[in-house]
Motif scaffolding. Structure first.
Motif: not given
Length: 337
Positions: A299-300, A297
């Motif tokens: 975003r992470l 991910n």
């Protein structure tokens, strides 16, 4: 048939009964040390605990390792191997390992085997883990998977802390952040046969740094969490914290990753139990199915890179030349497509 032999035969039959029986404990592999150390009743074995009426497919109540008091009290009589870790660590390792299969009820748990170490004088990190203690590694992957990285038959196969440069890089592959245990850090060391360990930075032994009583760490290689490892100092296991009158054991929560890469059972708690002062159990309990979701991910981001040399609370093994034994860094990491 002698009465004792009949009792043992009946116990074996009960342990092998199919689902829906009244069996409560299922036993896996057992190692006897009677003749090895000359002490009667010295043994260690694996086990699984289920409900009294267990239906196949339901999770186990607990899995663990059970050690007789005779073996625990005479553990230093077991033959050990010595190994010197070169500078900058300068540590003399002195211990032994035994590998035992878990009970073969995979519908109730997901662990393949357990590796039990006794470490006389401990191991790095100096000032934290350098006390006499036990390490109990609960492995999810079966031995053939481990053999792709650490083949027990052929032994170490390369110059990078015992592995080839390619394997060295694989050991330190980062994990998608949601699949990395919270508040942990890479140890900064490849341990042959194990991979890389993750230290729990919020554990008492790091706040402030001091010698530990008990803890739990994780192990990774190939971008996955491969095992969970309770550790306990011998002196603490003898203390009233564990052996007090009427004690039902001492248990602690496990800081699991939010997600795992595949469908498996994970434990929510771990602990230590003296059963009637006759056997010591290293136990995982509160089993549940893990949430699956280790796709990267953006975003992470990633977590678990091998820390730079000089990072606090790491082992800092540097005797593998960087030019020969590269490892992924945030600037160089490119996962396989």
């Amino acid at each position: 048939m002698a009465r004792s032999a009949l009792v043992l035969a009946l116990m074996a039959c009960v342990a092998l009964l199919p689902s829906g029986t009244l069996a409560k404990f299922w036993y896996g592999e057992k190692k006897d040390y009677d003749t090895i150390i000359g002490v009667r009743g010295a043994w260690v074995r694996t086990y699984m605990e289920t409900e009294k009426v267990w239906t196949r497919g339901r999770p186990a109540k607990a899995v663990g390792v059970e050690m007789s008091k005779a073996l625990f009290d005479n553990i230093e009589k077991v033959p050990r191997q010595q190994m010197t870790v070169p500078p900058p660590i300068n540590f003399n390792l002195d211990g032994f390992e035994v590998i035992l299969a878990m009970p073969d009820q995979q519908q109730a748990h997901s662990f393949s085997k357990v590796r039990i170490n006794y470490n006389k004088g401990g191991h790095p990190l100096a000032g934290v883990y350098d006390v006499d203690h036990f390490d109990v590694h609960f492995d999810w992957d079966p031995q053939p998977v481990w053999d792709t990285m650490f083949n027990l038959t052929t032994g170490p196969d390369g110059p990078c802390e015992g592995v080839t440069p390619d394997k060295y890089s694989r050991v330190f592959e980062p994990l998608p952040k949601q699949c990395f245990p919270p508040d942990h850090t890479q140890a900064g060391q490849l341990e042959w046969g194990h991979g890389s360990h993750l230290f729990p930075l919020k554990a008492p032994e790091f706040n402030p740094p001091r010698r530990f009583n008990q803890t739990l760490i994780f192990g990774t290689w190939g971008g996955q969490v491969r095992f969970v490892e309770p550790m306990a100092a011998t002196s603490w296991l003898k203390s009233k914290a564990v052996t007090g009158p009427g004690s039902k054991g001492v248990f602690f929560s496990i800081a699991n990753p939010a997600y795992y890469p595949d469908d498996r059972y994970v434990a929510g708690r771990y602990g230590y139990i003296w059963s009637n002062q006759k056997t010591l159990k290293f136990e995982l309990r509160s089993m549940r199915r893990a949430a699956v979701g280790c796709k990267y991910n953006p975003r992470l981001g990633w977590a678990g890179f091998r820390p730079p040399i000089g990072t606090p609370n790491t082992v800092e093994v540097t005797f593998s030349p960087v030019e020969l034994c590269p490892f992924p860094t945030p600037d160089t990491w490119k996962p396989a497509a």
